[in-house]
Design a protein around this motif. Structure first.
Motif, short mmCIF file in Angstrom:
data_model
loop_
_atom_site.label_atom_id
_atom_site.label_comp_id
_atom_site.label_asym_id
_atom_site.label_seq_id
_atom_site.Cartn_x
_atom_site.Cartn_y
_atom_site.Cartn_z
N UNK A 1 0.82 -1.22 0.00
CA UNK A 1 0.00 0.00 0.00
C UNK A 1 0.85 1.27 0.00
N UNK A 2 2.05 1.18 0.57
CA UNK A 2 2.91 2.36 0.72
C UNK A 2 3.88 2.54 -0.45
N UNK A 3 3.62 1.89 -1.55
CA UNK A 3 4.46 2.14 -2.73
C UNK A 3 4.97 0.91 -3.43
N UNK A 4 4.85 -0.24 -2.83
CA UNK A 4 5.33 -1.46 -3.46
C UNK A 4 4.67 -1.76 -4.78
N UNK A 5 3.38 -1.52 -4.86
CA UNK A 5 2.65 -1.86 -6.08
C UNK A 5 3.06 -1.00 -7.27
N UNK A 6 3.68 0.14 -7.02
CA UNK A 6 4.08 1.02 -8.12
C UNK A 6 5.50 0.75 -8.62
#
Length: 176
Positions: free
Chosen positions: A84-89
């Motif tokens: 949620x804090x940036x891993x998916x991007x």
């Protein structure tokens, strides 16, 4: 005469070596505990530095990078906070960040404070976050508060996990 040019080049080289010689690194030790369970899978682990505004700076990511068709990436969403804090991007595998999962034992991550993405961070309060998630297991998140620039007197720091993570320690190394 070329003496001034040679002195400039020698001076620049000396400056580079001096900066490298006086560099500081953080050593993060992450313990993966030996669990007595029927079906054990090594955990996926993410380590990142998060600002108060929740901006993430990635430090390390351990997952099954050898699965066919990058299937290991599909399970990264189980590292919920990191995801949620940036891993998916992230465009994975992320060079210099991604490595294979680790089994039980103590594992070391060297964090070079002179890396551009760390060196250029604003002063203020941060959290070093270590999150682990294991298939047919649990998940755990450990946070270590940090203030930048680093307060060297506050290090080393140790915390202990309860299930998926064991002892976590952070210390400062000065390379003279």
């Amino acid at each position: 005469m070329n003496t001034p040019k040679i002195l400039i080049v020698v001076s620049a080289i000396f400056s580079m070596f001096s900066a490298a010689a006086n560099s500081e690194t953080l050593t993060l030790n992450v313990e993966i505990p030996q669990l007595n369970v029927a079906e054990y899978h090594s955990p996926y682990v993410a380590v990142w530095l998060e600002s108060k505004s929740r901006k993430s700076t990635q430090i390390a990511l351990w997952y099954d990078i050898k699965m066919a068709d990058n299937e290991g990436q599909e399970w990264l969403k189980d590292i919920r906070q990191w995801w949620r804090r940036g891993g998916r991007s992230l465009d994975l595998p992320y060079d210099g960040l991604t490595s294979a999962t680790k089994g039980p034992g103590s594992h070391q991550i060297i964090i070079n404070l002179n890396k551009a993405e760390l060196k250029d961070l604003d002063a203020g309060d941060y959290k070093l976050r270590i999150e682990a998630a294991r298939e047919v297991g649990g998940r755990e998140l450990i946070e270590i508060p940090l203030t930048l620039p680093l307060d060297k007197s506050a290090l080393p720091i140790s915390k202990s996990g309860k299930s998926e993570l064991g002892k976590i320690s952070l210390s400062l190394q000065t390379n003279n």
